[in-house]
Scaffold this active site. Structure first.
Site, PDB file in Angstrom:
ATOM      1  N   ASP A 177      -2.320   1.790   3.055  1.00  0.00           N
ATOM      2  CA  ASP A 177      -0.934   2.206   3.221  1.00  0.00           C
ATOM      3  C   ASP A 177      -0.867   3.123   4.443  1.00  0.00           C
ATOM      4  OD1 ASP A 177       1.771   2.393   1.521  1.00  0.00           O
ATOM      5  OD2 ASP A 177       1.399   4.322   2.461  1.00  0.00           O
ATOM      6  N   LEU A 178       0.156   2.964   5.274  1.00  0.00           N
ATOM      7  CA  LEU A 178       0.282   3.788   6.473  1.00  0.00           C
ATOM      8  C   LEU A 178       1.015   5.091   6.161  1.00  0.00           C
ATOM      9  CD1 LEU A 178       1.170   1.177   9.256  1.00  0.00           C
ATOM     10  CD2 LEU A 178      -1.073   2.012   8.514  1.00  0.00           C
ATOM     11  N   ASP A 220       4.714  -1.271   4.939  1.00  0.00           N
ATOM     12  CA  ASP A 220       3.490  -0.755   5.564  1.00  0.00           C
ATOM     13  C   ASP A 220       2.303  -0.867   4.615  1.00  0.00           C
ATOM     14  OD1 ASP A 220       4.442   1.098   3.767  1.00  0.00           O
ATOM     15  OD2 ASP A 220       3.812   2.834   4.936  1.00  0.00           O
TER      16      ASP A 220
END
Length: 297
Positions: A177-178, A220
């Site tokens: 996950d960003l 994301d």
């Protein structure tokens, strides 16, 4: 390499019976039977096998393959020969693929002429198979990043679990996950957000092995299926992701980093609990920002 280019000027589409006007060297009954066989499948391997059975009556070859843009299909039992005879197939100048015959003795002109006649009946079924393959590829890939999508992930995860259990191999699932990606979208707009996603996808692909499979779930969120790797190998992949993300000029410009969590397959796992443990590891990483040691669950 010889080229066969079929010019189709018919406004109503291809009609195989129009080809009979050219006084075929192969009997009409055999041609009709071949056309019926070829029109009953869109599988590359089945097309090549059915075509090879007919072609072998007019030419001696030990192997036959069809190479298209994304792959290659081989005749069942195909073996290399002393020579190769290659035919490029085109329809209205549109490239379809290359047929390669493996032979031990050069084909004479009569053999080649007969094969070229048969190729005219093979070209359109192969084109349809290529179009189906391309449509399937589009359906399984994320249009923005080019990575595999969530639909493909569900299928591949199930296959990977079954394969790992059957062969007693290690299997790991990594979820990514960003961090601060929402801020990028809110501050700079979705256009910049899309550029960031594409750049991270490129970085992620460079961090994994050739036989690992990366996916974008949407937004994301990303995943990687890692087969046959121990804890050290998986940790090295995770370390590369963090390092390359940090060193990337575009991602660092927008202060984007990655959180990673993963799990290893247990004997009693199904897709759901295997995924959930990786998701728990990812959640712990998000909570533990700034990044600390990777949590393996």
């Amino acid at each position: 390499m010889q080229t066969l280019n079929i010019i189709d000027n018919s406004s109503s589409g291809f009609n195989a019976f129009q080809l009979f006007n050219d006084k075929p060297m192969v009997s009409a009954d055999r041609i009709l039977n071949l056309i019926e066989q070829l029109q009953s499948t869109l599988c590359f391997e089945q097309l090549i096998n059915r075509f090879a059975m007919e072609a072998s009556k007019y030419a001696d070859f030990s192997g036959l393959s069809f190479q298209y843009q994304d792959g290659i299909a081989n005749m069942r039992g195909s073996r290399p020969g002393k020579f190769k005879e290659q035919i490029e197939l085109r329809i209205n100048e549109e490239f379809i693929g290359v047929l390669t015959y493996h032979i031990n003795q050069r084909l004479n002109q009569q053999n080649l002429d007969t094969l070229q006649e048969l190729h005219r009946y093979l070209a359109y079924p192969l084109k349809n198979a290529v179009l189906l393959h391309q449509a399937n590829q589009l359906a399984m890939h994320d249009h923005l990043t080019g990575l595999n999508n969530r639909r493909f992930f569900d299928d591949q995860l199930k296959k990977a679990i079954n394969h790992a259990k059957r062969n007693e191999n290690m299997l790991s699932l990594m979820l990514i996950d960003l961090n601060k990606f929402k801020q990028v979208n809110d501050t700079h707009g979705h256009h910049i957000g899309d550029i960031v996603l594409k750049e991270f996808s490129r970085v992620l692909s460079a961090c994994i092995r050739d036989y690992d499979t990366a996916f974008r779930f949407g937004g994301d969120e990303f995943a990687v299926i890692i087969e046959g790797a121990d804890t050290t190998s998986v940790a090295n992949i995770e370390a590369r992701i963090h390092h390359k993300t940090q060193m990337n000029s575009l991602l660092s410009k927008y202060d984007v980093s990655a959180s990673v969590g993963f799990s290893f397959l247990h004997n009693n796992d199904n897709e759901a609990n295997f995924f959930n443990r990786a998701d728990q590891g990812l959640y712990k990483q998000k909570v533990a920002q700034p990044r600390g040691p990777l949590r393996i669950v």
